[in-house]
Design a protein around this motif. Structure first.
Motif, PDB file in Angstrom:
ATOM      1  N   VAL A 116      21.657 -63.538   9.301  1.00  0.00           N
ATOM      2  CA  VAL A 116      21.437 -63.432   7.855  1.00  0.00           C
ATOM      3  C   VAL A 116      22.151 -62.175   7.372  1.00  0.00           C
ATOM      4  CG1 VAL A 116      19.720 -63.056   6.054  1.00  0.00           C
ATOM      5  CG2 VAL A 116      19.235 -64.657   7.922  1.00  0.00           C
ATOM      6  N   THR A 117      22.997 -62.311   6.353  1.00  0.00           N
ATOM      7  CA  THR A 117      23.812 -61.195   5.876  1.00  0.00           C
ATOM      8  C   THR A 117      23.552 -60.945   4.394  1.00  0.00           C
ATOM      9  OG1 THR A 117      25.535 -61.748   7.486  1.00  0.00           O
ATOM     10  CG2 THR A 117      26.175 -60.305   5.661  1.00  0.00           C
ATOM     11  N   ASP A 118      23.464 -59.648   4.018  1.00  0.00           N
ATOM     12  CA  ASP A 118      23.261 -59.311   2.608  1.00  0.00           C
ATOM     13  C   ASP A 118      24.578 -58.913   1.945  1.00  0.00           C
ATOM     14  OD1 ASP A 118      23.807 -56.653   3.252  1.00  0.00           O
ATOM     15  OD2 ASP A 118      21.741 -55.966   3.022  1.00  0.00           O
TER      16      ASP A 118
ATOM     17  N   THR B  72      23.894 -57.310   8.560  1.00  0.00           N
ATOM     18  CA  THR B  72      23.556 -58.582   9.198  1.00  0.00           C
ATOM     19  C   THR B  72      22.360 -58.420  10.122  1.00  0.00           C
ATOM     20  OG1 THR B  72      25.823 -59.423   9.107  1.00  0.00           O
ATOM     21  CG2 THR B  72      24.373 -60.401  10.766  1.00  0.00           C
ATOM     22  N   GLY B  73      21.398 -59.325   9.973  1.00  0.00           N
ATOM     23  CA  GLY B  73      20.238 -59.373  10.852  1.00  0.00           C
ATOM     24  C   GLY B  73      20.293 -60.606  11.736  1.00  0.00           C
ATOM     25  N   TRP B  74      19.643 -60.526  12.915  1.00  0.00           N
ATOM     26  CA  TRP B  74      19.711 -61.570  13.924  1.00  0.00           C
ATOM     27  C   TRP B  74      18.330 -62.167  14.189  1.00  0.00           C
ATOM     28  CZ3 TRP B  74      24.342 -61.829  17.292  1.00  0.00           C
ATOM     29  CH2 TRP B  74      25.340 -60.918  16.923  1.00  0.00           C
ATOM     30  N   GLY B  75      18.311 -63.466  14.460  1.00  0.00           N
ATOM     31  CA  GLY B  75      17.102 -64.163  14.893  1.00  0.00           C
ATOM     32  C   GLY B  75      17.513 -65.313  15.787  1.00  0.00           C
ATOM     33  N   GLU B  76      16.531 -65.973  16.408  1.00  0.00           N
ATOM     34  CA  GLU B  76      16.881 -67.129  17.234  1.00  0.00           C
ATOM     35  C   GLU B  76      15.762 -68.148  17.255  1.00  0.00           C
ATOM     36  OE1 GLU B  76      16.902 -67.155  21.605  1.00  0.00           O
ATOM     37  OE2 GLU B  76      16.418 -65.027  21.526  1.00  0.00           O
TER      38      GLU B  76
ATOM     39  N   LEU C  52      15.488 -61.597   8.785  1.00  0.00           N
ATOM     40  CA  LEU C  52      15.207 -60.857   7.551  1.00  0.00           C
ATOM     41  C   LEU C  52      14.581 -59.496   7.864  1.00  0.00           C
ATOM     42  CD1 LEU C  52      13.764 -63.774   5.408  1.00  0.00           C
ATOM     43  CD2 LEU C  52      15.902 -62.551   4.946  1.00  0.00           C
ATOM     44  N   HIS C  53      13.686 -59.458   8.845  1.00  0.00           N
ATOM     45  CA  HIS C  53      13.113 -58.179   9.265  1.00  0.00           C
ATOM     46  C   HIS C  53      14.193 -57.266   9.851  1.00  0.00           C
ATOM     47  CE1 HIS C  53       9.116 -60.066   8.861  1.00  0.00           C
ATOM     48  NE2 HIS C  53       8.614 -58.847   8.955  1.00  0.00           N
ATOM     49  N   ASP C  54      15.117 -57.854  10.596  1.00  0.00           N
ATOM     50  CA  ASP C  54      16.209 -57.072  11.183  1.00  0.00           C
ATOM     51  C   ASP C  54      17.080 -56.465  10.087  1.00  0.00           C
ATOM     52  OD1 ASP C  54      17.740 -56.000  13.256  1.00  0.00           O
ATOM     53  OD2 ASP C  54      18.921 -57.828  13.538  1.00  0.00           O
ATOM     54  N   VAL C  55      17.387 -57.263   9.059  1.00  0.00           N
ATOM     55  CA  VAL C  55      18.151 -56.747   7.916  1.00  0.00           C
ATOM     56  C   VAL C  55      17.402 -55.587   7.260  1.00  0.00           C
ATOM     57  CG1 VAL C  55      18.933 -57.272   5.573  1.00  0.00           C
ATOM     58  CG2 VAL C  55      19.412 -58.872   7.421  1.00  0.00           C
ATOM     59  N   ALA C  56      16.103 -55.776   7.027  1.00  0.00           N
ATOM     60  CA  ALA C  56      15.318 -54.734   6.355  1.00  0.00           C
ATOM     61  C   ALA C  56      15.298 -53.441   7.161  1.00  0.00           C
ATOM     62  CB  ALA C  56      13.894 -55.239   6.120  1.00  0.00           C
ATOM     63  N   ALA C  57      15.142 -53.561   8.481  1.00  0.00           N
ATOM     64  CA  ALA C  57      15.121 -52.368   9.322  1.00  0.00           C
ATOM     65  C   ALA C  57      16.480 -51.676   9.320  1.00  0.00           C
ATOM     66  CB  ALA C  57      14.721 -52.751  10.746  1.00  0.00           C
ATOM     67  N   ARG C  58      17.550 -52.452   9.417  1.00  0.00           N
ATOM     68  CA  ARG C  58      18.895 -51.867   9.421  1.00  0.00           C
ATOM     69  C   ARG C  58      19.196 -51.175   8.090  1.00  0.00           C
ATOM     70  NH1 ARG C  58      22.373 -54.216  13.622  1.00  0.00           N
ATOM     71  NH2 ARG C  58      21.140 -55.724  14.817  1.00  0.00           N
ATOM     72  N   ARG C  59      18.738 -51.772   6.989  1.00  0.00           N
ATOM     73  CA  ARG C  59      18.974 -51.161   5.686  1.00  0.00           C
ATOM     74  C   ARG C  59      18.256 -49.815   5.571  1.00  0.00           C
ATOM     75  NH1 ARG C  59      21.165 -53.570   1.569  1.00  0.00           N
ATOM     76  NH2 ARG C  59      19.785 -52.533   0.070  1.00  0.00           N
TER      77      ARG C  59
ATOM     78  N   VAL D 289       1.046 -60.857  23.348  1.00  0.00           N
ATOM     79  CA  VAL D 289       2.257 -61.332  22.683  1.00  0.00           C
ATOM     80  C   VAL D 289       3.177 -61.856  23.767  1.00  0.00           C
ATOM     81  CG1 VAL D 289       4.300 -60.695  21.355  1.00  0.00           C
ATOM     82  CG2 VAL D 289       2.073 -59.770  20.724  1.00  0.00           C
ATOM     83  N   GLY D 290       3.667 -63.076  23.573  1.00  0.00           N
ATOM     84  CA  GLY D 290       4.556 -63.697  24.543  1.00  0.00           C
ATOM     85  C   GLY D 290       5.794 -64.244  23.883  1.00  0.00           C
ATOM     86  N   SER D 291       6.499 -65.097  24.616  1.00  0.00           N
ATOM     87  CA  SER D 291       7.707 -65.712  24.070  1.00  0.00           C
ATOM     88  C   SER D 291       7.951 -67.029  24.763  1.00  0.00           C
ATOM     89  CB  SER D 291       8.921 -64.796  24.275  1.00  0.00           C
ATOM     90  OG  SER D 291       9.245 -64.722  25.650  1.00  0.00           O
ATOM     91  N   MET D 292       8.795 -67.852  24.161  1.00  0.00           N
ATOM     92  CA  MET D 292       9.361 -68.993  24.864  1.00  0.00           C
ATOM     93  C   MET D 292      10.468 -68.451  25.770  1.00  0.00           C
ATOM     94  SD  MET D 292       7.569 -71.371  23.593  1.00  0.00           S
ATOM     95  CE  MET D 292       6.701 -71.897  22.128  1.00  0.00           C
ATOM     96  N   MET D 293      11.244 -69.336  26.395  1.00  0.00           N
ATOM     97  CA  MET D 293      12.435 -68.877  27.093  1.00  0.00           C
ATOM     98  C   MET D 293      13.469 -68.532  26.028  1.00  0.00           C
ATOM     99  SD  MET D 293      11.897 -68.489  30.195  1.00  0.00           S
ATOM    100  CE  MET D 293      13.544 -68.215  30.825  1.00  0.00           C
ATOM    101  N   GLU D 294      13.525 -67.251  25.681  1.00  0.00           N
ATOM    102  CA  GLU D 294      14.391 -66.761  24.619  1.00  0.00           C
ATOM    103  C   GLU D 294      15.321 -65.684  25.159  1.00  0.00           C
ATOM    104  OE1 GLU D 294      12.109 -65.875  20.926  1.00  0.00           O
ATOM    105  OE2 GLU D 294      10.467 -66.913  21.955  1.00  0.00           O
ATOM    106  N   THR D 295      16.339 -65.383  24.386  1.00  0.00           N
ATOM    107  CA  THR D 295      17.271 -64.333  24.756  1.00  0.00           C
ATOM    108  C   THR D 295      16.772 -62.991  24.215  1.00  0.00           C
ATOM    109  OG1 THR D 295      18.680 -64.482  22.782  1.00  0.00           O
ATOM    110  CG2 THR D 295      19.124 -66.044  24.578  1.00  0.00           C
ATOM    111  N   HIS D 296      17.616 -61.988  24.303  1.00  0.00           N
ATOM    112  CA  HIS D 296      17.242 -60.626  23.933  1.00  0.00           C
ATOM    113  C   HIS D 296      16.947 -60.467  22.441  1.00  0.00           C
ATOM    114  CE1 HIS D 296      19.124 -60.386  27.813  1.00  0.00           C
ATOM    115  NE2 HIS D 296      18.803 -59.116  27.955  1.00  0.00           N
ATOM    116  N   VAL D 297      17.373 -61.414  21.613  1.00  0.00           N
ATOM    117  CA  VAL D 297      17.076 -61.349  20.181  1.00  0.00           C
ATOM    118  C   VAL D 297      15.604 -61.677  19.924  1.00  0.00           C
ATOM    119  CG1 VAL D 297      17.527 -62.419  17.936  1.00  0.00           C
ATOM    120  CG2 VAL D 297      19.433 -61.774  19.412  1.00  0.00           C
TER     121      VAL D 297
END
Length: 358
Positions: free
Chosen positions: A37-39, A44-48, A108-115, A294-302
């Motif tokens: 997601v880019t403003d 740019t923020g990342w998600g997966e 969106l959270h990644d964008v907010a933190a980077r901003r 707090v857990g995850s599915m089989m996800e990458t580093h994002v």
């Protein structure tokens, strides 16, 4: 005012160093949709959105279509700094599609933190960048599990998550083999991934209790939809029972609490739809004196970085379940989290700290 101007997707398949085997599936790759997601300022923020057919039922193609269609429409043109409103728009844009919504919510959270020039855990309120994790022992025979358990403890892991549920008749023997291999001081928790009937669950868990094997908890012993069965098991064993696949969003957790169906809940962003709902689930569980992880599915580093940021900010009552990215043969990203033995180390960098693809 900066606005969200672009939402893009890209499929990724990341090889694992060891096959990941549960009562539900076997995989040698993490298959996921990467979302950016880019403003209007070029941030740019990342998600997966991971594909786990047997749990969420969401496909790569479906996640791509959802993100590129209604979710992109919901966020394009919105204020990049009005995080709460934009995340509400994501949550209300479609029914289901929790993985796709979670990916956009995290981006969106990644964008907010980077901003703001802060890391994602700091944005969420954390004062630490380090989170302890368990490590999963993939389903297998007793000898193989015992050998793997010895290897993982030698690598520094103090809590082992043993996949069971493939054969109720021999599950107790597998747990006993692991306990014999690692001794009394290593934590052992079990995840049946819905593999037992309620009667099988009580029989196996009771046998483990009688043997004094020191099992910390048992995760999702019965089918996700069988809350009556889950409650029946929880009421008949002393070992704490954790709900995982039974809880996606708030209504699910309310139902579990109402029926006293579980002692703990495992919150995963790809199930609940992102950080916004994830935090609310943790707060609700704590308010009703339920244990949390707090857990995850089989996800990458994002996706894993986002989950670890939530765990760092909110805390959990048991060691978090954040080893998914550890299974990758290598990180497909520049930057982002790393593992230091049994600790997830989040980067001291804006957002998730992801700088690009490797």
């Amino acid at each position: 005012m900066s606005r969200i101007v672009e939402v893009t997707t890209e499929r990724m398949s990341v090889p694992l160093h060891t096959p990941f085997v549960t009562a539900l599936r076997r995989t040698e790759t993490t298959d996921t949709v990467l979302v950016r997601v880019t403003d209007s300022d070029g941030v740019t923020g990342w998600g997966e959105a991971p594909q786990v057919w047997q749990v969420t039922g969401e496909s790569l193609a479906g996640a791509e279509a959802c993100v590129a269609g209604p979710l992109a429409a919901a966020v394009t043109g919105t204020d990049a700094d009005d995080l709460a409103a934009t995340c509400r728009a994501v949550a209300g844009a479609v029914a289901g599609n929790h993985g796709a919504k979670g990916a956009v919510d995290v981006a969106l959270h990644d964008v907010a933190a980077r901003r703001r020039g802060v890391s994602l855990p700091v944005l969420l309120g954390s004062t630490t960048l380090r989170v302890a994790t368990d490590v999963t022992l993939a389903a297998g025979d007793a000898d193989a599990l015992a050998e793997t358990a010895r290897t993982r403890t030698a690598e520094g892991f103090g809590v082992l998550k043993l996949k069971v549920g493939t054969d109720a008749a021999t599950d107790a023997a597998r747990v006993a083999a692991v306990r014999d291999a690692v001794g009394p001081d290593v934590g052992i928790r079990l995840d049946a991934n819905q593999g037992w009937t309620p009667r099988e669950a009580v029989r196996v868990i009771s046998a483990l209790e009688d043997k004094g094997l020191g099992v910390e908890l048992v995760e999702q012993p019965v089918a996700a939809a069988d809350l009556d069965g889950l409650a029946w098991v929880t009421a008949r064993v002393d070992t704490p029972v954790m709900a995982d696949e039974s809880v996606y969003g708030l209504r699910d957790l309310v139902a579990v609490i109402h029926r006293r169906a579980a002692d703990l809940v495992n919150v995963k962003l790809a199930k609940c739809g992102g950080l916004s709902t994830g935090r609310t689930l943790l707060d609700l569980a704590r308010a009703h004196e339920m244990g949390t992880a707090v857990g995850s599915m089989m996800e990458t580093h994002v996706g894993l970085g986002a989950a670890a940021s939530l765990a760092a900010a909110c805390g959990t009552s048991v060691v978090a379940d954040l080893d998914a990215a550890w299974w990758a043969r290598e990180s497909p990203y520049l930057g982002g989290l790393r593992y230091d033995g049994a600790t997830v180390v989040l980067p001291d960098a804006p957002g998730l700290g992801i700088e690009g693809l490797a």
